[in-house]
Design a protein around this motif. Structure first.
Motif, PDB file in Angstrom:
ATOM      1  N   ASN A 395       0.805  -1.219   0.000  1.00  0.00           N
ATOM      2  CA  ASN A 395       0.000   0.000   0.000  1.00  0.00           C
ATOM      3  C   ASN A 395       0.842   1.275   0.000  1.00  0.00           C
ATOM      4  O   ASN A 395       0.501   2.269   0.654  1.00  0.00           O
ATOM      5  N   ASP A 396       1.935   1.249  -0.784  1.00  0.00           N
ATOM      6  CA  ASP A 396       2.768   2.445  -0.876  1.00  0.00           C
ATOM      7  C   ASP A 396       2.528   3.228  -2.164  1.00  0.00           C
ATOM      8  O   ASP A 396       3.203   4.220  -2.438  1.00  0.00           O
ATOM      9  N   GLY A 397       1.549   2.767  -2.979  1.00  0.00           N
ATOM     10  CA  GLY A 397       1.210   3.484  -4.198  1.00  0.00           C
ATOM     11  C   GLY A 397       1.948   3.028  -5.430  1.00  0.00           C
ATOM     12  O   GLY A 397       1.798   3.643  -6.493  1.00  0.00           O
ATOM     13  N   CYS A 398       2.727   1.957  -5.339  1.00  0.00           N
ATOM     14  CA  CYS A 398       3.428   1.415  -6.507  1.00  0.00           C
ATOM     15  C   CYS A 398       3.139  -0.076  -6.633  1.00  0.00           C
ATOM     16  O   CYS A 398       3.033  -0.787  -5.627  1.00  0.00           O
ATOM     17  N   LEU A 399       3.036  -0.539  -7.873  1.00  0.00           N
ATOM     18  CA  LEU A 399       2.735  -1.941  -8.127  1.00  0.00           C
ATOM     19  C   LEU A 399       3.987  -2.793  -7.964  1.00  0.00           C
ATOM     20  O   LEU A 399       5.001  -2.590  -8.645  1.00  0.00           O
ATOM     21  N   ASP A 400       3.916  -3.753  -7.060  1.00  0.00           N
ATOM     22  CA  ASP A 400       4.958  -4.755  -6.916  1.00  0.00           C
ATOM     23  C   ASP A 400       4.665  -5.905  -7.875  1.00  0.00           C
ATOM     24  O   ASP A 400       3.580  -5.989  -8.454  1.00  0.00           O
ATOM     25  N   VAL A 401       5.604  -6.808  -8.045  1.00  0.00           N
ATOM     26  CA  VAL A 401       5.454  -7.908  -8.994  1.00  0.00           C
ATOM     27  C   VAL A 401       5.616  -9.236  -8.273  1.00  0.00           C
ATOM     28  O   VAL A 401       6.583  -9.432  -7.529  1.00  0.00           O
ATOM     29  N   ILE A 402       4.652 -10.138  -8.477  1.00  0.00           N
ATOM     30  CA  ILE A 402       4.728 -11.489  -7.932  1.00  0.00           C
ATOM     31  C   ILE A 402       4.948 -12.452  -9.091  1.00  0.00           C
ATOM     32  O   ILE A 402       4.283 -12.358 -10.127  1.00  0.00           O
ATOM     33  N   LEU A 403       5.890 -13.385  -8.919  1.00  0.00           N
ATOM     34  CA  LEU A 403       6.238 -14.339  -9.974  1.00  0.00           C
ATOM     35  C   LEU A 403       6.261 -15.754  -9.406  1.00  0.00           C
ATOM     36  O   LEU A 403       6.707 -15.966  -8.270  1.00  0.00           O
ATOM     37  N   THR A 404       5.792 -16.716 -10.192  1.00  0.00           N
ATOM     38  CA  THR A 404       5.972 -18.122  -9.839  1.00  0.00           C
ATOM     39  C   THR A 404       6.889 -18.777 -10.856  1.00  0.00           C
ATOM     40  O   THR A 404       6.950 -18.374 -12.027  1.00  0.00           O
TER      41      THR A 404
END
Length: 495
Positions: A395-404
């Motif tokens: 919730n810091d205003g930037c999109l993080d990335v999740i990878l499998t």
């Protein structure tokens, strides 16, 4: 990395499902304002089932600050079948997000009971996928009655007893999909009382067999009803246009997305649909294997125009093999970029082992209908990546990335917010709703990337803008305009 390993069950015989798992869901299952993570997981062959806790699907509760706790057992969502992906949405309209898991022998529906627990209601709900191998699923309101229906993308007819041996460069490897019979997809209509009817025959799906890998759901033709694009593995893709909540009309050739311009059906993998040129109509992209490119199509309102070469996605993606692909504004400049999870479909220990692993990729939207390679991503670790999602986990205003990635733990790439780039997040839960922030549009969809799902706030980068006009339009035409909303906020909008 999260404390699990994405188990494939790959053996020396190279059973085909072992290269296909990796989808997951991002959703707030406990309504605490933080996005949680649910990962599908594999099992063992030839049974194609889970045989130990190491094979469990995993639910991780977000405690904030990029801290996650494994709550799988308490929630009751470990699963028993070999799983490929998940679709999250509130199918019973009780305010809690539920979960559908796509599996080798069908599907499992988990109803969110609140209090951190789920109930397997598959049989009670009447969801019978007839033992078919489901890779991807999506929740959508097919008939605009306010209840979410379920579209299941089925892959091929698979019997481990008849699995053949295939060689690549003299070594055993996964067989080409041409050796497996195609099958049809399914639509389950929500009765509104917790049960579903299989209406696949009535809406016209049974007449069109394919090898579904992923789904992209949007109102492509602007008639007010949700359509479904299906990537088919080495077959012509399908575009099912929704005719008034009564029938699906297969229109992929008419709309120009059945096959790229060379006429050869590619190894179509993950897919996504969003408006990236700010005209209110959703564009379409999907991933494929090396030398096939990641096709990108502009929506003209009457069909799609292939812009793969003009956008530079052809030259950028041709050397790559991709699985998940999705639109997301990773730098908050107000233009939706493209994120891709990459690797070969063949085994990391097979005949092309030396080139099977690849790093993920970011294609930056330059705002002029062209893309450029995002800097630094070629230096990220190479792996057999499958699933990918962009979400603001802290919730810091930037999109993080999740990878499998196969045989590895899931990865989270934290996105340090670029200085000066502002944002807005609009929390709208109903799939099919369209959200406008300024000139930008995003479609709420339960299907994105490869066999994966996102049920969280719609994220908009604003660049240097301090505020933006916000409007939401729901399926059926209901709308709400919030007017000017200050940047740096997350607003929840309900009908």
């Amino acid at each position: 990395m999260l404390p699990m390993v994405h188990t494939t069950g790959e053996t020396a015989k190279k059973p085909l499902p072992a290269t296909m798992t990796g989808g997951f869901a991002v959703f707030d299952y406990d309504n605490d304002g933080l996005l949680d993570l649910y990962f599908s997981n594999g099992g063992v062959f030839p049974a194609g089932r889970k045989s130990s806790p190491a094979h469990s699907n995993r639910l991780f509760r977000n405690h904030g600050g990029m801290r996650f706790a494994d709550t799988t057992n308490r929630a009751g969502v470990a699963g028993k079948d070999y799983a490929f992906g998940a679709a999250a949405a509130d199918f019973d309209n009780d305010g809690r997000v539920d979960l559908l898991v796509s599996e080798l022998h069908g599907v499992t529906l988990y109803r969110n009971l609140g209090g951190g627990s789920f109930e397997d209601v598959t049989s009670k709900a009447g969801l019978d996928n007839r033992g078919r191998w489901a890779v991807a699923s999506a929740w959508l309101d097919f008939d605009n009655d306010g209840d979410l229906d379920l579209f299941v993308g089925n892959y091929v007819e698979y019997d481990p007893a008849t699995e053949r041996t295939c060689l690549v460069n003299g070594k055993p490897d996964f067989c080409h999909p041409k050796y497996y019979p195609a099958t049809s997809n399914a639509l389950f209509l929500n009765r509104g009382n917790g049960t579903f009817d299989d209406v696949s025959e009535a809406v016209g799906l049974n007449a069109h067999k394919g090898k579904a890998m992923s789904l992209a759901v949007a109102d492509f033709d602007g008639n007010g009803y949700a359509d479904v694009f299906v990537t088919n593995d080495r077959l012509f893709n399908s575009l099912f246009l929704n005719r008034g909540g009564q029938k699906f009309e297969e229109s992929a050739f008419e709309w120009g997305v059945a096959v790229p311009g060379d006429g050869n059906p590619p190894s179509s993998m993950g897919a996504d649909a969003q408006d990236i040129d700010r005209d209110g109509r959703p564009e379409l992209t999907y991933a494929a294997l090396r030398d096939e490119t990641f096709p990108l199509y502009w929506n003209t309102g009457k069909g799609f125009a292939d812009r793969t070469a003009a956008s530079r996605m052809s030259v950028l993606s041709r050397p790559m093999s991709g699985w998940a692909i999705l639109f997301a504004d990773l730098d908050n400049d107000g233009w939706q970029d493209i994120l891709a999870a990459r690797s070969d479909a063949l085994s990391a220990s097979g005949g092309r082992a030396g080139t099977a692993k690849e790093p993920p990729a970011w294609f930056r939207n330059l705002g002029n209908s062209r893309f450029a390679a995002g800097p630094g991503w070629e230096g990220l670790p190479k792996a057999m990546y499958r699933g990918a999602m962009a979400a603001d986990l802290n919730n810091d205003g930037c999109l993080d990335v999740i990878l499998t990635a196969l045989q590895e733990p899931p990865r989270i790439l934290w996105n340090p917010c670029p200085a000066g780039a502002r944002w807005l997040a609009v929390d709208v839960r109903q799939p099919g709703a369209r959200v406008r922030v300024g000139e930008q549009w995003r479609i709420v969809s339960s299907a994105s990337g490869y066999s994966s799902s996102y049920a969280g706030p719609q994220h908009f980068g604003l660049g240097e803008a301090a505020e933006a006009d916000v409007e939401v339009i729901w399926p059926g035409g209901r709308s709400k305009r919030l007017g000017k909303v200050a940047a740096g906020r997350r607003v929840k909008v309900e009908p």
